[in-house]
Design a protein around this motif. Sequence first.
Motif, PDB file in Angstrom:
ATOM      1  N   LYS A   1      15.171  18.009  -8.157  1.00 20.60           N
ATOM      2  CA  LYS A   1      14.382  19.086  -8.780  1.00 20.60           C
ATOM      3  C   LYS A   1      14.725  20.435  -8.169  1.00 20.60           C
ATOM      4  CE  LYS A   1       9.678  20.871  -8.135  1.00 20.60           C
ATOM      5  NZ  LYS A   1       9.454  21.331  -6.779  1.00 20.60           N
ATOM      6  N   ASN A   2      14.556  20.549  -6.842  1.00 22.14           N
ATOM      7  CA  ASN A   2      14.672  21.875  -6.238  1.00 22.14           C
ATOM      8  C   ASN A   2      16.096  22.417  -6.275  1.00 22.14           C
ATOM      9  OD1 ASN A   2      11.960  21.955  -5.862  1.00 22.14           O
ATOM     10  ND2 ASN A   2      11.998  21.358  -3.696  1.00 22.14           N
TER      11      ASN A   2
ATOM     12  N   ARG B   1       7.461  28.012  -8.749  1.00 25.19           N
ATOM     13  CA  ARG B   1       7.840  28.836  -7.592  1.00 25.19           C
ATOM     14  C   ARG B   1       9.308  29.297  -7.711  1.00 25.19           C
ATOM     15  NH1 ARG B   1       5.551  31.767  -3.347  1.00 25.19           N
ATOM     16  NH2 ARG B   1       7.028  31.875  -1.663  1.00 25.19           N
TER      17      ARG B   1
ATOM     18  N   ASP C   1       3.319  24.592  -6.472  1.00 25.96           N
ATOM     19  CA  ASP C   1       2.271  23.796  -5.837  1.00 25.96           C
ATOM     20  C   ASP C   1       1.281  24.660  -5.077  1.00 25.96           C
ATOM     21  OD1 ASP C   1       3.089  21.319  -6.692  1.00 25.96           O
ATOM     22  OD2 ASP C   1       4.528  21.100  -5.063  1.00 25.96           O
TER      23      ASP C   1
ATOM     24  N   ILE D   1       5.430  36.356  -0.473  1.00 25.99           N
ATOM     25  CA  ILE D   1       6.828  36.618  -0.878  1.00 25.99           C
ATOM     26  C   ILE D   1       7.421  37.779  -0.074  1.00 25.99           C
ATOM     27  CG2 ILE D   1       6.555  35.673  -3.212  1.00 25.99           C
ATOM     28  CD1 ILE D   1       6.585  38.653  -4.188  1.00 25.99           C
ATOM     29  N   ASP D   2       6.806  38.061   1.100  1.00 26.46           N
ATOM     30  CA  ASP D   2       7.265  39.222   1.882  1.00 26.46           C
ATOM     31  C   ASP D   2       8.733  39.117   2.295  1.00 26.46           C
ATOM     32  OD1 ASP D   2       6.093  37.077   3.439  1.00 26.46           O
ATOM     33  OD2 ASP D   2       6.512  38.289   5.206  1.00 26.46           O
ATOM     34  N   ILE D   3       9.208  37.916   2.578  1.00 29.82           N
ATOM     35  CA  ILE D   3      10.614  37.794   3.020  1.00 29.82           C
ATOM     36  C   ILE D   3      11.550  38.122   1.850  1.00 29.82           C
ATOM     37  CG2 ILE D   3      12.328  36.296   4.126  1.00 29.82           C
ATOM     38  CD1 ILE D   3       9.992  34.706   5.346  1.00 29.82           C
TER      39      ILE D   3
ATOM     40  N   ARG E   1      13.085  36.615   8.976  1.00 29.26           N
ATOM     41  CA  ARG E   1      12.139  36.333  10.059  1.00 29.26           C
ATOM     42  C   ARG E   1      11.765  34.851  10.104  1.00 29.26           C
ATOM     43  NH1 ARG E   1       7.127  35.158   8.632  1.00 29.26           N
ATOM     44  NH2 ARG E   1       6.303  35.978   6.690  1.00 29.26           N
TER      45      ARG E   1
ATOM     46  N   SER F   1      13.286  30.861   5.167  1.00 25.24           N
ATOM     47  CA  SER F   1      12.709  30.492   3.870  1.00 25.24           C
ATOM     48  C   SER F   1      13.814  29.992   2.932  1.00 25.24           C
ATOM     49  CB  SER F   1      12.031  31.728   3.264  1.00 25.24           C
ATOM     50  OG  SER F   1      11.986  31.634   1.858  1.00 25.24           O
ATOM     51  N   VAL F   2      13.531  28.885   2.240  1.00 26.05           N
ATOM     52  CA  VAL F   2      14.546  28.275   1.364  1.00 26.05           C
ATOM     53  C   VAL F   2      14.915  29.224   0.220  1.00 26.05           C
ATOM     54  CG1 VAL F   2      15.018  26.333  -0.187  1.00 26.05           C
ATOM     55  CG2 VAL F   2      13.758  25.945   1.946  1.00 26.05           C
ATOM     56  N   LEU F   3      13.896  29.618  -0.561  1.00 26.40           N
ATOM     57  CA  LEU F   3      14.209  30.415  -1.754  1.00 26.40           C
ATOM     58  C   LEU F   3      14.637  31.838  -1.384  1.00 26.40           C
ATOM     59  CD1 LEU F   3      11.478  29.179  -4.285  1.00 26.40           C
ATOM     60  CD2 LEU F   3      13.826  28.383  -4.016  1.00 26.40           C
TER      61      LEU F   3
ATOM     62  N   ASP G   1       7.651  18.521   2.429  1.00 24.35           N
ATOM     63  CA  ASP G   1       7.375  17.854   1.148  1.00 24.35           C
ATOM     64  C   ASP G   1       7.132  16.350   1.320  1.00 24.35           C
ATOM     65  OD1 ASP G   1       7.769  20.277  -0.145  1.00 24.35           O
ATOM     66  OD2 ASP G   1       9.921  19.945  -0.294  1.00 24.35           O
TER      67      ASP G   1
ATOM     68  N   VAL H   1       5.114  23.886   8.591  1.00 21.41           N
ATOM     69  CA  VAL H   1       5.684  24.753   7.545  1.00 21.41           C
ATOM     70  C   VAL H   1       4.586  25.217   6.586  1.00 21.41           C
ATOM     71  CG1 VAL H   1       7.402  24.945   5.701  1.00 21.41           C
ATOM     72  CG2 VAL H   1       7.922  23.611   7.759  1.00 21.41           C
TER      73      VAL H   1
ATOM     74  N   ARG I   1       3.593  16.336  -4.562  1.00 19.64           N
ATOM     75  CA  ARG I   1       3.740  15.380  -3.453  1.00 19.64           C
ATOM     76  C   ARG I   1       2.427  14.661  -3.155  1.00 19.64           C
ATOM     77  NH1 ARG I   1       8.870  15.761  -4.785  1.00 19.64           N
ATOM     78  NH2 ARG I   1       9.467  17.948  -4.824  1.00 19.64           N
TER      79      ARG I   1
HETATM   80  N1  EPU Z   1       7.094  32.232   3.748  1.00 18.64           N
HETATM   81  C1  EPU Z   1       6.620  33.477   4.071  1.00 18.64           C
HETATM   82  N2  EPU Z   1       7.058  34.547   3.340  1.00 18.64           N
HETATM   83  C2  EPU Z   1       7.951  34.394   2.314  1.00 18.64           C
HETATM   84  C3  EPU Z   1       8.434  33.112   1.995  1.00 18.64           C
HETATM   85  C4  EPU Z   1       7.979  32.033   2.739  1.00 18.64           C
HETATM   86  O1  EPU Z   1       5.817  33.646   4.995  1.00 18.64           O
HETATM   87  O2  EPU Z   1       8.321  35.403   1.713  1.00 18.64           O
HETATM   88  C5  EPU Z   1       6.617  31.060   4.537  1.00 18.64           C
HETATM   89  C6  EPU Z   1       5.777  30.122   3.659  1.00 18.64           C
HETATM   90  O3  EPU Z   1       4.445  30.537   3.581  1.00 18.64           O
HETATM   91  C7  EPU Z   1       5.948  28.803   4.398  1.00 18.64           C
HETATM   92  C8  EPU Z   1       7.382  28.897   4.943  1.00 18.64           C
HETATM   93  O4  EPU Z   1       7.714  30.283   4.920  1.00 18.64           O
HETATM   94  O5  EPU Z   1       5.062  28.713   5.463  1.00 18.64           O
HETATM   95  C9  EPU Z   1       8.412  28.103   4.151  1.00 18.64           C
HETATM   96  O6  EPU Z   1       8.443  28.525   2.808  1.00 18.64           O
HETATM   97  P1  EPU Z   1       9.786  28.590   1.977  1.00 18.64           P
HETATM   98  O7  EPU Z   1       9.972  29.977   1.503  1.00 18.64           O
HETATM   99  O8  EPU Z   1      10.906  27.941   2.717  1.00 18.64           O
HETATM  100  O9  EPU Z   1       9.385  27.695   0.738  1.00 18.64           O
HETATM  101  P2  EPU Z   1       9.871  27.962  -0.761  1.00 18.64           P
HETATM  102  O10 EPU Z   1      11.281  28.405  -0.692  1.00 18.64           O
HETATM  103  O11 EPU Z   1       8.893  28.782  -1.497  1.00 18.64           O
HETATM  104  C10 EPU Z   1      10.841  25.571  -1.172  1.00 18.64           C
HETATM  105  C11 EPU Z   1      10.544  24.408  -2.065  1.00 18.64           C
HETATM  106  C12 EPU Z   1       9.234  23.755  -1.657  1.00 18.64           C
HETATM  107  C13 EPU Z   1       9.331  23.332  -0.187  1.00 18.64           C
HETATM  108  C14 EPU Z   1       9.691  24.543   0.684  1.00 18.64           C
HETATM  109  C15 EPU Z   1       9.913  24.196   2.144  1.00 18.64           C
HETATM  110  C16 EPU Z   1      11.530  24.994  -4.189  1.00 18.64           C
HETATM  111  C17 EPU Z   1      11.318  25.362  -5.605  1.00 18.64           C
HETATM  112  N3  EPU Z   1      10.446  24.862  -3.447  1.00 18.64           N
HETATM  113  O12 EPU Z   1       9.785  26.496  -1.367  1.00 18.64           O
HETATM  114  O13 EPU Z   1       9.097  22.602  -2.454  1.00 18.64           O
HETATM  115  O14 EPU Z   1       8.094  22.801   0.237  1.00 18.64           O
HETATM  116  O15 EPU Z   1      10.912  25.138   0.188  1.00 18.64           O
HETATM  117  O16 EPU Z   1      10.928  23.267   2.273  1.00 18.64           O
HETATM  118  O17 EPU Z   1      12.650  24.817  -3.763  1.00 18.64           O
HETATM  119  C18 EPU Z   1       8.028  20.836  -3.579  1.00 18.64           C
HETATM  120  O18 EPU Z   1       9.115  20.540  -4.078  1.00 18.64           O
HETATM  121  O19 EPU Z   1       7.018  20.072  -3.637  1.00 18.64           O
HETATM  122  C19 EPU Z   1       7.899  22.122  -2.874  1.00 18.64           C
HETATM  123  C20 EPU Z   1       6.729  22.694  -2.657  1.00 18.64           C
END
Ligand code: EPU
Length: 429
Positions: free
Chosen positions: A34-35, A104, A128, A135-137, A173, A176-178, A318, A340, A384
């Motif tokens: 999915k991701n 997301r 989720d 989304i600050d990063i 900082r 973050s994945v996305l 996850d 996380v 999840r």
């Molecule tokens: N964070 C910030 N600021 C930001 C972005 C993230 O503080 O601008 C924090 C988040 O609050 C969190 C941590 O950084 O505490 C990690 O977040 P990340 O940005 O890595 O998560 P994401 O990229 O939004 C993806 C997956 C999630 C998965 C996370 C962590 C997708 C579409 N989503 O989200 O997947 O939990 O990485 O591995 O790829 C799922 O599939 O069930 C799911 C939620």
Amino acid sequence: MKEFARNLGLDDKNYIEVVGGTKLSGTVSPDGAKNSALIQLAASALVNDSWVTLENIPLISDVKDSLKMLEECGLKTKLVGTKATVSGRVTGHEFSNEYGAKIRASLIFLGSILPRMGEIILPLPGGDKIGDRPIDIHIDVMKAFNINTTIKNGFIHSKAESLPLQGTTIYLRFPSVLATVNAILLSVLAEGKTVLYNVAKEPEIVDCTNLLMKMGANIVGVGTDKITIEGVKELNSANHEVMPDRLETAALIMSIVATGGTGIVENIIPEHNASLFQILMSAGADIEVLSDKVLINASELVNGFTIETRPYPGFATDLQPIITALALICQRESIITDTVFKERFAHVNELRKMGADIIRNQNTITIKPTTKLSGTQVVGNDIRAVVSLINASLLVSGTTQIEGIKHLRRGHANFISKLKSLNACIDYV
Ligand code: EPU
């Protein structure tokens, strides 16, 4: 999109019903990730009178929403079986609330639309409900490329000072994945060199950059803490197969282990779940990891789990709700901390309804051994969490009814039918 109609024609179903206690057996494979698929579909908006074909796409509702978003910005999409083609050229930069606000991964359109259009209006993302997801990063990453952002009435409005974007240096900082994916996408067509530090290393990012490199992008260091990108003038058409879903893989392995069953999960990339295997084996699971499959033998979990979720290659957040369900049959106490997403514990209360003895202290839960588990009515409010409740209901006695089909369908197209093929007593009702 008849594939979705066929696959997701569950609108008249209210819940998932499971009769626990059957030992699972057989062989299954995960769908495409999915991701990974969602990131790559959004990244495909970088096409410019060219095309991207993605194979092994999971037929989940998040994919459907992503395809609709591609159409909203003027691209053509075609889905045949599990093969999606995105072609044409982006002509619009404004997205409606209808699709982008549900997922997301819609954030990735920041990275693919801005290098082409210099501007984007995108709804704040959905996805989720697992705690605070700022989304600050992402905003900081855009700022480094001289892209200014305002947020108003639920929409993100970002505008580049000029095009082409200029290469830059960024230290994230938090990895973050996305935000890592957005930084890569903003840099592939930028003028000059971009260096990214403290980036995420998740396999989905590697998979996406493999697609981008097939399109002609010049990217070095993916899968390490530092990525260097030398901007190119244009990208080509490309064909790519989405990697197998490591989260569905892990969920299926845990379903089999949970019932003391015997089975094979094949067509996988085992190294993506290395931390899970280590943890399962130390608790007593009898699993054998081969080059593209895992063999599971009937086993008892004589020890508990001690887990802290971390960015990859650490144990994935996850999987935290899913392994919490498995901890119910450990013969010793388990201690699980989510570093996380510190509020990702909505499943805990539902598991307690089934008799689980779980104590929560901030972002740490302690799961005590108990023999008093039984089926009941529970609700899952994210992908999840629903999988966690399904796996828990496989290992308890009696019948469990789980609400949350729409959440499951966001992430898994065939999870129920896969469990059925392993002899689980499970169905949509
Ligand atoms: N964070 C910030 N600021 C930001 C972005 C993230 O503080 O601008 C924090 C988040 O609050 C969190 C941590 O950084 O505490 C990690 O977040 P990340 O940005 O890595 O998560 P994401 O990229 O939004 C993806 C997956 C999630 C998965 C996370 C962590 C997708 C579409 N989503 O989200 O997947 O939990 O990485 O591995 O790829 C799922 O599939 O069930 C799911 C939620």
